[in-house]
Design a protein around this motif. Structure first.
Motif, PDB file in Angstrom:
ATOM      1  N   GLU A 168       0.805  -1.353   0.140  1.00 35.00           N
ATOM      2  CA  GLU A 168      -0.012   0.037  -0.037  1.00 35.00           C
ATOM      3  C   GLU A 168       0.958   1.251   0.025  1.00 35.00           C
ATOM      4  N   GLU A 169       1.401   1.637  -1.204  1.00 34.20           N
ATOM      5  CA  GLU A 169       2.293   2.652  -1.102  1.00 34.20           C
ATOM      6  C   GLU A 169       1.630   3.925  -0.945  1.00 34.20           C
ATOM      7  N   VAL A 170       2.091   4.896  -0.305  1.00 33.64           N
ATOM      8  CA  VAL A 170       1.575   6.332  -0.089  1.00 33.64           C
ATOM      9  C   VAL A 170       2.199   7.368  -0.505  1.00 33.64           C
TER      10      VAL A 170
ATOM     11  N   GLY B 225      -5.299  12.284   2.805  1.00 40.32           N
ATOM     12  CA  GLY B 225      -4.610  10.879   2.241  1.00 40.32           C
ATOM     13  C   GLY B 225      -3.702  11.096   1.179  1.00 40.32           C
ATOM     14  N   ALA B 226      -3.256  12.496   0.887  1.00 34.52           N
ATOM     15  CA  ALA B 226      -2.398  12.615  -0.016  1.00 34.52           C
ATOM     16  C   ALA B 226      -0.987  12.479   0.405  1.00 34.52           C
ATOM     17  N   GLY B 227      -0.737  12.314   1.547  1.00 34.93           N
ATOM     18  CA  GLY B 227       0.740  11.764   2.104  1.00 34.93           C
ATOM     19  C   GLY B 227       1.405  12.925   2.630  1.00 34.93           C
ATOM     20  N   LYS B 228       0.866  13.939   2.942  1.00 34.46           N
ATOM     21  CA  LYS B 228       1.547  15.043   3.680  1.00 34.46           C
ATOM     22  C   LYS B 228       2.310  14.654   4.820  1.00 34.46           C
ATOM     23  N   THR B 229       1.528  14.121   5.588  1.00 34.80           N
ATOM     24  CA  THR B 229       2.125  13.529   7.373  1.00 34.80           C
ATOM     25  C   THR B 229       3.348  12.725   7.013  1.00 34.80           C
ATOM     26  N   THR B 230       3.246  11.723   5.734  1.00 35.08           N
ATOM     27  CA  THR B 230       4.350  11.100   5.731  1.00 35.08           C
ATOM     28  C   THR B 230       5.538  11.675   5.211  1.00 35.08           C
TER      29      THR B 230
ATOM     30  N   HIS C  74      -0.997  14.831  -4.309  1.00 36.16           N
ATOM     31  CA  HIS C  74      -2.085  14.175  -4.489  1.00 36.16           C
ATOM     32  C   HIS C  74      -2.240  12.862  -4.643  1.00 36.16           C
ATOM     33  N   HIS C  75      -2.725  11.719  -3.681  1.00 36.37           N
ATOM     34  CA  HIS C  75      -2.492  10.509  -3.807  1.00 36.37           C
ATOM     35  C   HIS C  75      -1.169   9.979  -3.872  1.00 36.37           C
TER      36      HIS C  75
END
Lengths: 601, 597
Positions: free
Chosen positions: A370-372, A393-398, A565-566
């Motif tokens: 599940e790649e973020v 869910g865009a991946g900002k926190t990651t 985005h995504h």
């Protein structure tokens, strides 16, 4: 009824390898343990002395047929009483010293073990904490450690006392009269056997009780929490019936365990009465035949009554050792899991100035498959201020998680001033990159502590300076205790805005080159909002800053905006550019920021 | 003074409660007590037998007589063993029975109490009452009662026999025994006090570790591991030191008891020995005396212990009583005011008349609902939409009478709900609460929670209605599948649909869905709404959501903002109005676009 069994102490079989590992924790206290065991020898000797003293008194001085003069008999009795007093005093001292010493060792071992677990946990990476809930780790740190302590204080060492006492009694009896001793020992196998049977029974019923207590408590807890549902659905009567069912089962389990005890005690008494009857019959005959003295007969009876204690204690110790097995296995399991994000062997030094951040083809997934983040590349120049925006869910926190190495990248690399962040020591990296999280976590302690986080090299002067600089001093000084006001449980006494200002101060006291900030989404009153905006600007001035922006003022202030985005970068540019482009950003703007213009939230 | 008086009253009340539970088992306790007396009397025979044997050995005895003594010794022990077994089984059994009763009474009382009570009492505190405090009471009514009786019986019988043997020796050797009771009483008390402060330190240690582990992100972000370790070391050391204070006293207890008991034996040896030498006491009596004294040791220790158990048990009983004395705030009206609901046609009407509500926080009397009025007709489907915190869920709690309005009134079927029996009111309502709460049980049990007599066919029907039938059929154990702790084995959407099925199973006249579709994707939502629509036609329905896609199917939509009713109308009307509803609508359009990719 099923219930959660995850942490249930299971009946582990005795495992000698595990036991050896447990015992290594005693090594630093070898001397104390040695003294303690030596003291135990004394204790059991002193416990065995009184019946023998009585025997001596009876045979030498109390027997009406004694050939001695009255005066000599009084004198002799006085001497024996004197010895008795000494035995009592020494016995008292030895047993107190032994008990205290062993408790001390147990406490020290617990302390060592607890520190070892705690410091091990400090080294574990965040994903470990994602997988292991706090409650479970707390159990390792508290109850499992306590169980091991019990193993030391009332298990391992106390076994010596039981063995010494048992052997001591047997030796004395053999010395007094070998034949009668051997007759008395006939009962020993029976005593052992019944203690074993009893132990098995008690353990079984104890487990049953534990299981049913857990079941009824789980039910009770769930129903207290869900009481509104019970009441809305008019289920009171049925739930009560279910509760009564569980309650009855628990009652039955208790009765079973009462039966075990109620049978055991009389059985032991009957067995020891048989031993005494044998002594009376054979010993009495011995007295008649003058092969046994009166005193010896009396001593025999008294010793026989002391047989069963160490035997039933021994079987109980075995139980304690078993539950220690389960606990220690869990603790060692934790200690044997090595941290995956660690310092490199030869950490590269962090350059003093600059502060360039580069993401180079970075991909990442929390769970396999599940790649973020997909192939994300961007550069933030020294001193540049960049906002990252995107839908849920865009991946900002990651991005934040990766930059401070809470997690390691899957593919690609992250460079700070041209050096892969994995080549730096973790503490250097995290001192260089200050991360402000959205949810401001406050520790119990005072305000100053929550700013400097206990770092002693930071002066109070500096804490004050920085608080003033970012507009936090005003509210801090309004608190009754000022900087030394205690922060209540998780900071409930502070408002959301105040907590945010505090978290800015916390990041700034470390004078980081790079700022990574997850802006809070929650709304605050206009006055505080104004203070926060002003603080933000001061906060970012002159530093490389990466902000996950939720505030209109922030996205307008930064040099560049990256639209995620995504898990991919889809747009990049200044606020004006992006808005005029009419792409994804303009939709996000409409959704998340536009209302702030009018002051509506 | 007043406080002192209050605590006396509470203590007296606790004592009465304990006795009232004991009284229920009067007969059994009397029989158990008789067994205890018989056991003790028989046990006292044995030292006397020893005396007879030894004295006879001195004066000459036949082997037959010796054998008789030995056998008699065993027989006495066997018979007393039987009675001892009965005593334990009966007396401790009664205490478990009382524990059973109290636990049941406690639970059934909790079932009558309202959210007001649960807001004031943490689950953890209530659990502590049902575990720790209940255990303390149990120790009082079980071992507490048994050992105090035992002390009285053994004590008086043994002392009687000892006095018969030698008055002087009795007095001298009993002195240490009294000391034993005093020593145990005080040390147990001190130990308990120290133990509590150890527990307090343990609590600190616990919360220190808990805080560190919960805040581990911050700890890592600022590289605070080392300083955290130092703080934890200090907390840990303090805990160890507190423990050592406890052990300083606790380690004293056993040696102290052994020594005091030894003192008794010493006195007998010294003074009794002199009497034997003087010929005033036989050797047999000397031995018997030792035996009786040994028999006294345990009852005297137990006495000191029992005194503590009694205090702790009564204190716990007080705490339990405090909850048992709570009266439910929301009750049925008095019999003359009670009104029955009329038989429903297509559901019931619901009216809010100028309803305001505030949670009773003294610091914060903010109105959660402000002067809200509306009426929902029979069979109508009304949706309520509004931002988080606008008061939607409070509205539902009010209709269910979980809380009472601060001002205004609510009518169902034209009757003020205060006058409707609570059970009737809740029977006609099918609710899917926002905070889905499922029980750790099977799907069947959860679905039939409000309708226990559900047939297999009905179960399938309501599952179909909630659009979860196919998924349940796919589980290996179908309706008997275990849903795990609070439904952990189910996805969020599945949990919501089980909760919908649970509400439908009651075949309610009024159906209330409070944000019940938030965790399902839009396709499933569509499916559920289609199947619910036919069900909603036959009854009055309230749909609460912040999703336009859910509320648009309603006959009428009410828009709540900050506790006020700001807009009302159909979807099309409200979109045209360009107010709050239209704004939410626009945003959700963008969101679904963004989600689409």
């Amino acid at each position: 009824m099923r219930y959660s069994e995850a942490d249930e102490v299971q009946g582990k079989a005795y495992d000698s390898a595990l036991m050896r590992r447990i015992l290594t924790y005693l090594t630093p206290y070898k001397k104390l343990v040695g003294i303690s065991i030596a003291l135990l020898l004394l204790v059991s000797a002193f416990q065995l002395a009184p019946p023998y003293l009585v025997k001596l008194a009876i045979d030498n001085y109390l027997d009406p047929d004694s050939p001695l003069t009255m005066g000599a008999r009084y004198g002799g009795l006085f001497k024996i009483a004197g010895v008795f007093v000494i035995v009592l005093m020494l016995g008292f001292a030895a047993s107190y010293a032994q008990d205290y010493l062993m408790s001390f060792v147990g406490q020290r071992v617990m302390f060592d073990l607890r520190m070892q677990i705690f410091s091990h946990l400090q080294r574990m990476e965040l994903s470990y904490f994602d997988k292991n809930p706090v409650g479970r780790l707390m159990t390792r740190l508290t109850s499992d450690v306590e169980v091991l302590n019990e193993t030391f204080t009332s298990g391992v060492v106390a076994i010596f006392l039981d063995v010494f006492t048992l052997l001591g009694i047997m030796a004395v009896l053999c010395y007094l009269n070998l034949r009668l001793a051997l007759i008395t020992f006939l009962l020993l196998p029976l005593l052992f056997a019944s203690a074993l049977v009893f132990r098995a029974k008690v353990r079984k019923s104890y487990r049953l009780v534990r299981k049913r207590v857990a079941a009824i408590n789980a039910f009770l807890q769930e129903n207290i929490t869900g009481m509104p549902i019970v009441q809305i659905f008019n289920r009171q009567k049925r739930q009560f019936e279910k509760f009564t069912g569980l309650n009855k089962k628990l009652y039955d389990a208790h009765i079973q365990s009462i039966m075990a005890y109620a049978v055991f005690f009389p059985t032991i008494e009957i067995l020891s009465s048989i031993a005494i009857a044998l002594i009376l019959w054979f010993g009495g005959s011995g007295v008649i035949e003058e092969t046994l003295t009166f005193g010896a007969l009396v001593a025999f009876i008294q010793y026989a009554q002391r047989f069963y204690r160490p035997i039933s204690d021994l079987s109980e110790k075995y139980n304690i050792l078993q539950s220690a097995m389960a606990s220690s296995e869990r603790i060692f399991g934790l200690l044997d899991t090595s941290p995956r994000i660690t310092d490199p062997e030869k950490p590269a030094p962090i350059p003093a100035k600059s502060g360039e951040v580069v993401f180079e083809n970075v991909s990442f997934s929390y769970n396999p498959g599940e790649e973020v983040l997909h192939d994300v590349s961007f550069r933030v120049a020294p001193g540049e201020k960049v906002a990252i925006v995107g839908y849920t869910g865009a991946g900002k926190t990651t991005i934040i998680n990766l930059l401070s190495r809470f997690y390691d990248v899957g593919k690609g690399r992250i460079l700070i001033d041209g050096e892969d962040i994995r080549n730096h020591a973790l503490s250097d990296l995290r001192g260089h990159v200050a991360t402000v999280l959205q949810d401001v976590f406050l520790f119990s302690g005072d305000i100053a502590y929550n700013i400097d986080l206990g770092e002693e090299s930071i002066s109070e002067q500096k804490v004050r300076e920085i608080s003033r600089h970012i507009n936090a001093e005003k509210f801090i000084e309004r608190l009754p205790g000022g900087y030394h006001e205690k922060v209540g449980e998780r900071g409930k006494t502070l408002s959301v805005g105040e907590r945010q200002l505090l978290s800015f101060a916390r990041a700034l006291v470390y004078e980081p080159r790079i700022l990574v900030l997850d802006e809070a989404t929650s709304s605050v009153d206009t006055e505080t909002e104004h203070l926060i905006q002003d603080a933000m600007k001061k906060f970012m001035a002159g530093r490389t800053s990466i902000v996950i922006a939720h505030r209109l003022s922030t996205i307008r202030y930064v040099d560049r905006i990256i639209v995620l985005h995504h898990g991919r970068i889809v747009e990049e540019g200044t606020h004006k550019d992006l808005l005029s482009r009419g792409g994804l950003y303009s939709k996000l703007y409409e959704l998340q920021y536009k209302d702030q213009e009018k002051g509506i939230y | 003074m007043g406080k002192d008086n209050n605590s006396k009253i509470a203590r007296a009340h606790a004592t009465r409660t304990v006795f009232s539970y004991l009284r229920r088992y009067r007969k059994r306790l009397v029989i158990g007590g008789l067994c205890l007396v018989v056991t003790d009397m028989l046990l006292l025979i044995n030292p006397w037998l020893l005396k007879l044997t030894i004295d006879a050995l001195k004066t000459g005895i036949t082997r037959n007589r010796l054998l008789f003594f030995a056998l008699f010794f065993v027989v006495v022990t066997i018979v007393s063993g039987v009675f001892r077994f009965l005593m334990r089984r009966i007396m401790i059994g009664v205490s478990r029975r009382i524990e059973f009763d109290i636990r049941g009474d406690f639970f059934s009382h909790l079932e009558t109490l309202n959210p007001y009570f649960y807001n004031r009492h943490h689950t953890g505190d209530l659990m502590a009452l049902a575990t720790n405090d209940l255990n303390a009471v149990r120790a009082l009514v079980g071992p507490g009662v048994m050992y105090s009786l035992n002390t009285v019986v053994v004590g008086s019988l043994a002392i009687f026999l000892m006095l018969y043997l030698s008055v002087k020796l009795t007095i001298v050797s009993l002195l240490p025994m009294v000391l034993l009771t005093v020593a145990v009483y005080h040390s147990v008390k001190v130990i308990h006090g120290l133990f509590e402060s150890v527990q307090k330190r343990f609590g600190e240690l616990n919360s220190r570790a808990q805080e560190n582990l919960s805040g581990i992100r911050v700890v890592k972000a600022y590289a605070r591991e080392q300083s955290e370790l130092n703080t934890f070391r200090i907390t840990s050391l303090t805990y160890v030191q507190e423990n050592m204070k406890l052990f300083k006293v606790q380690s004293l207890l056993h040696p102290l008891l052994a020594t005091v008991a030894g003192l008794g034996a010493l006195f007998i040896l010294w003074l009794g020995g002199r009497e034997v030498i003087d010929g005033r006491l036989t050797l047999g009596s000397f031995v018997a005396f030792n035996g009786y004294l040994a028999m006294m040791i345990w009852p005297m220790i137990a006495l000191g212990w029992v005194m503590n158990v009694t205090q702790r048990g009564l204190a716990s009983m007080e705490r339990i009583n405090a909850v048992m004395d709570e009266k439910p705030e929301i009750r049925d009206a008095s019999p003359e005011q009670i009104k029955r609901l009329p038989p429903p046609r297509r559901g019931h009407t619901i009216s809010f008349e100028n309803v305001s509500f505030s949670y009773d926080h003294p610091s914060d009397r903010k109105l959660v609902l402000k002067n809200v009025s509306f009426t929902i007709g029979e069979g109508e489907t009304v949706a309520i939409i509004g931002p988080t915190g606008s008061g939607k869920t409070t509205l539902v709690s009010l209709i269910l009478r979980l809380i009472e309005p601060t001002e205004g009134r609510i009518l169902v079927g034209g009757i003020p709900i205060q006058q409707v029996p609570i059970e009737d009111l809740r029977r006609i309502m099918g609710v899917v609460p926002q905070d889905i709460f499922l029980f750790s049980d099977t799907i069947r049990e959860n679905m039939s929670f409000g309708a226990p007599e559900l047939s297999e066919k009905e179960l399938r029907e309501i599952s179909r209605g909630a659009s979860i039938e196919d998924e349940v059929e796919a589980f290996p154990e179908k309706y008997d599948s275990w849903i795990g702790e609070r439904g952990i084995n189910l996805s969020g959407g599945q949990k919501q649909r089980v909760a919908i099925a649970r509400a439908l199973a009651k075949n309610p006249d009024i159906l209330i869905l409070d944000d019940a579709l938030s965790s399902v994707d839009t396709d499933t939502e569509e499916r559920i709404l289609v199947s619910l629509r036919s069900l909603m036609k036959e009854r009055t329905s309230i749909l609460i959501s912040h999703r336009i896609s859910t509320v648009r199917i309603a006959d009428r939509i009410l828009v709540l903002d900050d506790g006020e009713l700001v807009e009302a109308g159909t979807h099309d009307e409200l979109v045209k109005k360009r107010g709050l509803y239209a704004n939410i609508y626009r945003k959700q359009l963008i969101m679904s676009e963004l989600e689409g990719g």
